[in-house]
Design a protein around this motif. Structure first.
Motif, PDB file in Angstrom:
ATOM      1  N   GLN A 501       0.829  -1.218   0.000  1.00 60.59           N
ATOM      2  CA  GLN A 501       0.000   0.000   0.000  1.00 60.59           C
ATOM      3  C   GLN A 501       0.855   1.255   0.000  1.00 60.59           C
ATOM      4  O   GLN A 501       0.512   2.260  -0.625  1.00 60.59           O
ATOM      5  CB  GLN A 501      -0.915  -0.015   1.223  1.00 60.59           C
ATOM      6  CG  GLN A 501      -1.891   1.149   1.296  1.00 60.59           C
ATOM      7  CD  GLN A 501      -2.830   1.030   2.484  1.00 60.59           C
ATOM      8  OE1 GLN A 501      -3.162  -0.071   2.921  1.00 60.59           O
ATOM      9  NE2 GLN A 501      -3.241   2.162   3.016  1.00 60.59           N
ATOM     10  N   ALA A 502       2.002   1.185   0.687  1.00 60.84           N
ATOM     11  CA  ALA A 502       2.889   2.348   0.777  1.00 60.84           C
ATOM     12  C   ALA A 502       3.881   2.419  -0.375  1.00 60.84           C
ATOM     13  O   ALA A 502       4.667   3.371  -0.455  1.00 60.84           O
ATOM     14  CB  ALA A 502       3.644   2.304   2.105  1.00 60.84           C
ATOM     15  N   GLY A 503       3.855   1.412  -1.251  1.00 58.96           N
ATOM     16  CA  GLY A 503       4.759   1.431  -2.402  1.00 58.96           C
ATOM     17  C   GLY A 503       6.184   1.055  -2.070  1.00 58.96           C
ATOM     18  O   GLY A 503       7.119   1.486  -2.766  1.00 58.96           O
ATOM     19  N   LEU A 582       6.993   5.365   7.265  1.00 60.67           N
ATOM     20  CA  LEU A 582       5.975   5.494   6.213  1.00 60.67           C
ATOM     21  C   LEU A 582       4.837   6.412   6.638  1.00 60.67           C
ATOM     22  O   LEU A 582       4.317   7.191   5.823  1.00 60.67           O
ATOM     23  CB  LEU A 582       5.434   4.109   5.850  1.00 60.67           C
ATOM     24  CG  LEU A 582       6.453   3.129   5.252  1.00 60.67           C
ATOM     25  CD1 LEU A 582       5.828   1.761   5.051  1.00 60.67           C
ATOM     26  CD2 LEU A 582       7.005   3.668   3.928  1.00 60.67           C
ATOM     27  N   GLN A 585       6.117   9.948   6.509  1.00 61.37           N
ATOM     28  CA  GLN A 585       6.230  10.437   5.131  1.00 61.37           C
ATOM     29  C   GLN A 585       4.874  10.589   4.447  1.00 61.37           C
ATOM     30  O   GLN A 585       4.803  11.028   3.303  1.00 61.37           O
ATOM     31  CB  GLN A 585       7.102   9.467   4.322  1.00 61.37           C
ATOM     32  CG  GLN A 585       8.541   9.397   4.797  1.00 61.37           C
ATOM     33  CD  GLN A 585       9.299   8.213   4.202  1.00 61.37           C
ATOM     34  OE1 GLN A 585       8.766   7.481   3.365  1.00 61.37           O
ATOM     35  NE2 GLN A 585      10.540   8.027   4.634  1.00 61.37           N
ATOM     36  N   LYS A 587       2.889   8.169   3.549  1.00 63.80           N
ATOM     37  CA  LYS A 587       2.614   7.071   2.623  1.00 63.80           C
ATOM     38  C   LYS A 587       1.595   6.090   3.188  1.00 63.80           C
ATOM     39  O   LYS A 587       1.053   5.266   2.445  1.00 63.80           O
ATOM     40  CB  LYS A 587       3.909   6.343   2.274  1.00 63.80           C
ATOM     41  CG  LYS A 587       4.902   7.204   1.500  1.00 63.80           C
ATOM     42  CD  LYS A 587       6.165   6.430   1.153  1.00 63.80           C
ATOM     43  CE  LYS A 587       7.130   7.300   0.354  1.00 63.80           C
ATOM     44  NZ  LYS A 587       8.372   6.561   0.005  1.00 63.80           N
ATOM     45  N   LEU A 588       1.382   6.147   4.489  1.00 65.00           N
ATOM     46  CA  LEU A 588       0.340   5.355   5.134  1.00 65.00           C
ATOM     47  C   LEU A 588      -0.535   6.299   5.945  1.00 65.00           C
ATOM     48  O   LEU A 588      -0.012   7.108   6.724  1.00 65.00           O
ATOM     49  CB  LEU A 588       0.942   4.282   6.049  1.00 65.00           C
ATOM     50  CG  LEU A 588       1.568   3.053   5.390  1.00 65.00           C
ATOM     51  CD1 LEU A 588       2.165   2.146   6.449  1.00 65.00           C
ATOM     52  CD2 LEU A 588       0.540   2.287   4.559  1.00 65.00           C
TER      53      LEU A 588
END
Length: 678
Positions: A501-503, A582, A585, A587-588
């Motif tokens: 999900q966070a790449g 994450l 950042q 991202k999550l």
């Protein structure tokens, strides 16, 4: 009374004798310590000094138990002040004049205040031991003799100062409240009687002081000298890191510790530093559930055995004066039938160290056996004790003098396993399975990547192997638990989903992954650990691994702190650290509600071993994640800072109870509900 010349002569004779006896007791124990293996103490002096100052002068470890910690702080700094007072008092008795300290009246006030506080401290210490009857504290004349030493030493100070005021006709003063009050009751005495009383008090003070000096190295109070040195020489590398055995050393006669001399000199310094406070035993999961192992008695027994054997080898008596003590016999552990511990926990309390304390107390006896014939493994330490340790390091975390218990137990296990082939049946079966199938359950090693299909039969979860994704950034080291244990597989699945999900560009080794070797190493099988370690590192190098992430705290600790000794250069992080990055950042982002009350338990190998407390809490209790939670942690119980979220800011909080409910304010969230990632 004695004239000035005779007073000086007797003083120097007594003082010289006291210092000589003190030196002799310390030197003989130094000779015993020299029997151990040299320790590699090449560490950063700056780091050592910082810890030394914080723990010795800040008394930080002692203050984990606030009551006894404050009591000890008063005694510690009180005796520093009283050393100057002792010098002043001795000088007065010899010359009739005081040492001209700057601000002498203020110094006198603090000296008298210190005397009062220390007497109160001794009263409280006696109450703790015999009133509260704390289970971790020993009782009897040996643990209590210091109370009498200190009490009568303080009494001699008060009498000396009081009679000095009467002799010199000094008026009552607020700078000397105790001695003034004392002097008021003796104004009726003649000048000759007052002088005689002063000199009797003065000589009593000197004799008690010198007697205490000689007694210190012959008792647990040797820690006054050795504990600061022990803290100064403590390890500066990651805590709990085990020493590397050179299994290819052809000159090695044995591996591990089978004799007391096999311990390093630094480990032996631990023996001398133990203050027998029982804090380690009080928190030990083995002691609390009726096992024979007691970390305090472990150190005490090794110390007694070192002294027994050291005196036998060096022919130097540990006791001063030697003629007053008997050197016959040696300490051994003999557990009688009346003190056997039950196989099944039968106590009404959930945990209770009383059973272990009682058994150790009555089983550690003096036998007629020659010290050099006493077996370390068997006569001093039993298999039950050695195999009861969970290696949680709670004992070391609580120890105020920096003793390390776990590495000694591992060294004893190494000798049992590598030299005697001795191990509990369950442990032997687990290690055989690890050796054959690279997991403790003996499941086919070719099924290590089977978890991917079983937790994700539809193939929605993208978990590539290193062959399928050779350009990965993170190697996800799943571990045996994450691969085979059904409950841990859920963690593996959830973590893989979050990384997708966070790449995050990651991959797993699949069936090329082997057991990390943590279990074999902690159980003493260094050979198997090193074999697994080198095989894993070889695979890491084959695929150019630069970053490793794992969810297992034991695997994390082993890869990060112990694999580097064998050549691993990759960065190792725990999955909670990566998740924290994450979230930081962006991202999550939490999306779904979780209206749950959650109990969080810090893993020993994350918290005590690696100091990771914040990241798991950040992820579990971050904004809008939950509305309330129950926090139950040893550091929480001891009032050590932990993190909580309030008003969009992470705060460091303090609590003094073992558990508490904290509620995230509704204003901290975009709505009033708790949220989660998945």
């Amino acid at each position: 009374m004695l004239g000035p010349t005779l007073t000086f002569l007797v003083f120097f004779l007594l003082t010289g004798s006291g210092l000589y006896f003190f030196y002799k007791a310390v030197y003989h124990r130094y000779l015993y310590l020299k029997l151990g293996k040299p320790a590699d103490l090449r560490k950063e002096a700056k780091d050592r000094l910082k810890v030394f100052l914080v723990q010795v002068f800040g008394q930080t470890k002692l203050l984990k138990d606030r009551k006894s910690g404050i009591m000890h702080v008063v005694i510690f700094y009180g005796f520093i002040i009283l050393q100057f007072g002792a010098l002043d008092l001795i000088w007065k008795g010899l010359t009739g004049n005081a040492i001209p300290f700057p601000g002498y009246e203020a110094f006198g006030f603090f000296q008298e205040l210190t005397v009062l506080l220390i007497v109160a401290d001794m009263g409280y210490a006696t109450y703790r031991r015999y009133g509260e009857k704390l289970k971790r504290l020993k009782r009897g004349w040996k643990p209590s003799i210091v109370v009498f030493f200190i009490f009568f030493l303080m009494l001699s100070v008060v009498f000396s100062l009081g009679f000095e005021r009467v002799e010199h006709g000094l008026a009552a003063s607020g700078w000397a409240p105790i001695s003034s009050l004392f002097a008021a009751g003796f104004g009726w005495m003649s000048p000759e009687g007052v002088h005689i009383a002063f000199m009797i008090s003065w000589w009593a003070h000197l004799i008690i002081l010198l007697s205490f000096l000689v007694y210190v190295p012959q008792s647990k109070h040797f820690h006054i000298i050795t504990a600061p040195v022990n803290i100064l020489l403590r390890k500066t590398e990651p805590v709990g890191r085990l020493s590397k055995l050179d299994l290819e050393d052809e000159e090695a006669e044995s591996f591990g510790v089978g004799r007391i001399e096999d311990f390093t000199q630094k480990q032996m310094l631990d023996f001398y530093s133990c203050v027998e406070c029982g804090r380690c035993t009080n928190v030990c999961p083995a002691s609390n559930t009726g096992k024979l192992l007691s970390p305090m008695h472990l150190i005490v027994k090794l110390r007694d055995h070192l002294i027994d054997k050291g005196s036998s080898i060096t022919k130097k008596s540990p006791w001063v004066p030697a003629f007053a003590f008997s050197d016959k016999g040696s300490h051994v552990l003999k557990v009688g039938e009346e003190h056997q511990l039950p196989d099944i926990w039968q106590d009404s309390e959930v945990t209770n160290i009383a059973h272990t304390m009682n058994t150790q107390k009555h089983s550690w006896t003096v036998s007629d056996k020659n010290a050099e014939d006493v077996e370390l493994l068997g006569d001093v330490m039993t298999d039950d004790e050695i195999w009861s340790c969970t290696t949680c390091r709670n004992c070391e975390d609580q120890c105020p003098v920096g003793n390390e218990h776990v590495d000694k137990i591992i060294d004893l296990r190494r000798h049992l396993v590598l030299m005697q082939g001795s191990m509990p049946n369950d442990g032997q079966r687990a290690l055989q399975n690890i050796e054959r199938q690279s997991n403790p359950w003996g499941i086919n090693r070719r099924e290590r990547d089977k978890w991917v299909k079983e937790v994700d039969p539809d193939g929605e979860l993208r978990v590539p192997t290193v062959k399928e994704n050779p350009d990965f950034e993170y190697l996800y080291f799943v571990g045996s638990m994450g691969s085979f244990d059904n409950r841990s597989r859920k963690v593996s699945k959830a973590f893989a989903r979050l990384m997708n999900q966070a790449g995050v560009n990651f991959a797993i080794l699949g069936n090329e992954e082997k057991n990390s070797g943590d279990t074999p190493r902690r159980m003493g099988n260094e050979f198997l650990f090193q074999q697994l370690c080198m095989e894993n590192i070889s695979v890491f190098e084959k695929y150019g691994v630069k970053k490793i992430v794992t969810a297992c705290p034991h695997t994390y600790n082993t890869l990060k702190n112990e694999y580097p000794d064998f050549g691993l250069e990759a960065e190792v992080i725990h999955h909670t650290e990566l998740l924290d990055q994450l979230v930081e950042q962006g991202k999550l982002v939490p999306r779904y509600e979780v209206k749950e009350r959650i109990t969080y338990h810090d893993s020993c190998y994350l918290g005590r071993y690696n100091g990771i407390y914040g990241q798991p809490l950040f992820e579990l209790f971050s904004p809008c994640r939950i509305t309330s939670y129950l926090f139950h942690h040893q550091q929480f119980k001891l009032g050590i800072p932990f993190f909580c979220f309030q008003k969009n800011i992470w705060h460091i909080c303090q609590r003094t109870t073992a558990a508490s409910f904290l509620t995230v304010p509704k204003t901290a969230c975009s709505n009033s509900s708790a949220m989660s990632f998945v």
